[in-house]
Design an enzyme around this catalytic site. Structure first.
Site, PDB file in Angstrom:
ATOM      1  N   ASP A  40      24.605   6.281  -2.782  1.00 53.20           N
ATOM      2  CA  ASP A  40      24.873   4.525  -2.701  1.00 53.20           C
ATOM      3  C   ASP A  40      25.541   3.958  -2.177  1.00 53.20           C
ATOM      4  O   ASP A  40      25.235   3.302  -0.972  1.00 53.20           O
ATOM      5  CB  ASP A  40      24.605   4.082  -4.041  1.00 53.20           C
ATOM      6  CG  ASP A  40      24.195   3.043  -4.232  1.00 53.20           C
ATOM      7  OD1 ASP A  40      22.778   2.845  -3.744  1.00 53.20           O
ATOM      8  OD2 ASP A  40      24.539   2.131  -5.116  1.00 53.20           O
ATOM      9  N   CYS A  44      24.750  -5.025   0.561  1.00 50.38           N
ATOM     10  CA  CYS A  44      23.396  -5.342  -0.030  1.00 50.38           C
ATOM     11  C   CYS A  44      22.328  -5.267   1.728  1.00 50.38           C
ATOM     12  O   CYS A  44      22.283  -6.177   2.082  1.00 50.38           O
ATOM     13  CB  CYS A  44      23.568  -6.668  -1.154  1.00 50.38           C
ATOM     14  SG  CYS A  44      21.848  -6.910  -1.423  1.00 50.38           S
ATOM     15  N   HIS A  91      26.483  -4.376  -8.321  1.00 48.87           N
ATOM     16  CA  HIS A  91      27.144  -4.691  -6.949  1.00 48.87           C
ATOM     17  C   HIS A  91      27.922  -5.956  -6.783  1.00 48.87           C
ATOM     18  O   HIS A  91      27.477  -6.961  -7.427  1.00 48.87           O
ATOM     19  CB  HIS A  91      25.645  -4.922  -5.682  1.00 48.87           C
ATOM     20  CG  HIS A  91      25.327  -3.376  -5.700  1.00 48.87           C
ATOM     21  ND1 HIS A  91      25.127  -2.926  -4.853  1.00 48.87           N
ATOM     22  CD2 HIS A  91      25.418  -2.376  -6.860  1.00 48.87           C
ATOM     23  CE1 HIS A  91      24.754  -1.954  -4.405  1.00 48.87           C
ATOM     24  NE2 HIS A  91      24.402  -1.562  -6.221  1.00 48.87           N
TER      25      HIS A  91
END
Length: 303
Positions: free
Chosen positions: A16, A240, A209
């Site tokens: 990720d 992001c 996040h």
């Protein structure tokens, strides 16, 4: 807070994290990153994603990465598989842990994977059945659990519906992803209160996040609610994509610093993770996003 003092960290950096970095690293560097992370005591390290390299070039050659790892060293290397093609490829190179991903937002699901939430769950059904038949560990991700870039705030009931469906498909653990990092402690508390009414809290993981600087505060609320699995990314790798220039994944170093200060056990060496973060950031040509990593590195220099 629950009395047990053991927290499992799931290291997201090699998947990720890297898939949201601009640079695409070679399989050899990715393998070395995973090996270095394993040397710090991390026992759950997401190794890659069996997705189209056309859409996610950073995850190309995940089969090479996974086949290069020692699967008998007591470390789990989960990989993301969106369909049966990805599953078959992952199985062929030794995967023992696989993950599927859905969204709590209908708009996000359609824009991200081009299908409705219900359709995505049906796509995952054969993958989940095959994984269970092979005795693999199966994890489910739910994106946008507190906010969506297209719909705004997401209601906890929507998260519950998707999480419950994934568990019914056989997922042993549900990772709750605050994908755009808009969640706050109050929203986190409300979400977990709704989920805990129907789902075992020991099967939930927090994947928050840090886009708005709320990740650690939200994780503290999750810990108080009994969650004992936390996803984090070394050096805060990743970003992001819905907030240009913003940080994304919470840094493993930041999480470790907080957990150590709370007396919670992880079995992971913080200084070792700081070193790994510095090493991979040299390859990426950028400094670590983790505040703890920066502070600890500066303290070493000053001493």
């Amino acid at each position: 807070m629950r009395t047990d003092d053991r927290v499992t960290l799931v290291e997201m950096g090699p998947r990720d994290g890297l898939q949201n970095e601009a640079a695409a690293l070679t399989p050899a560097v990715r393998v070395e990153l995973i090996r270095r992370l394993a040397s710090t005591g991390l026992t759950h390290i997401e190794a890659g994603a069996f997705v189209s390299p056309k859409w996610v070039p950073q995850m190309a050659a995940s089969d090479t990465v996974l086949s290069s790892l020692d699967h008998d060293a007591g470390i789990r290397y989960p990989v993301l598989v969106p369909n049966m093609k990805g599953f078959e490829t992952a199985r062929a190179v030794g995967a023992r842990d696989v993950s599927v991903f859905a969204a709590a937002s209908e708009s996000f699901s359609r824009k991200n994977i081009n299908c409705s939430i219900a359709e995505s769950l049906e796509r995952f059904r054969p993958v989940c059945e095959a994984a269970r038949a092979e005795g693999m560990r199966l994890r489910g991700y739910v994106s946008c659990v507190m906010g969506c870039p297209y719909e705004g705030p997401i209601q906890p009931q929507a998260v519950l519906t998707v999480s419950r469906a994934l568990m019914e498909l056989g997922c042993e653990e549900i990772s709750l992803g605050d994908t755009i990092g808009t969640g706050t402690p109050a929203a986190t508390r409300q979400l977990l209160a709704v989920l805990a009414d129907e789902l075992p809290v020991e099967q939930l993981a927090a994947h928050f996040h840090d886009t708005y600087g709320q990740a650690l505060a939200n994780l503290l609320v999750a810990l108080e609610a009994g969650v004992r699995v936390i996803d984090a990314s070394v050096a805060g790798l990743g970003g992001c994509p819905y907030a240009k220039g913003a940080s994304g994944n919470v840094g493993t170093e930041d999480v470790l610093y907080m957990l150590n200060g709370m007396g919670l056990e992880t079995g992971v060496d913080l200084d070792g993770v700081v070193d790994v973060g510095a090493w991979i950031c040299e390859h990426l040509g950028r400094p670590p996003a983790s505040k703890a990593a920066r502070a600890l590195a500066a303290r070493r220099v000053s001493n």
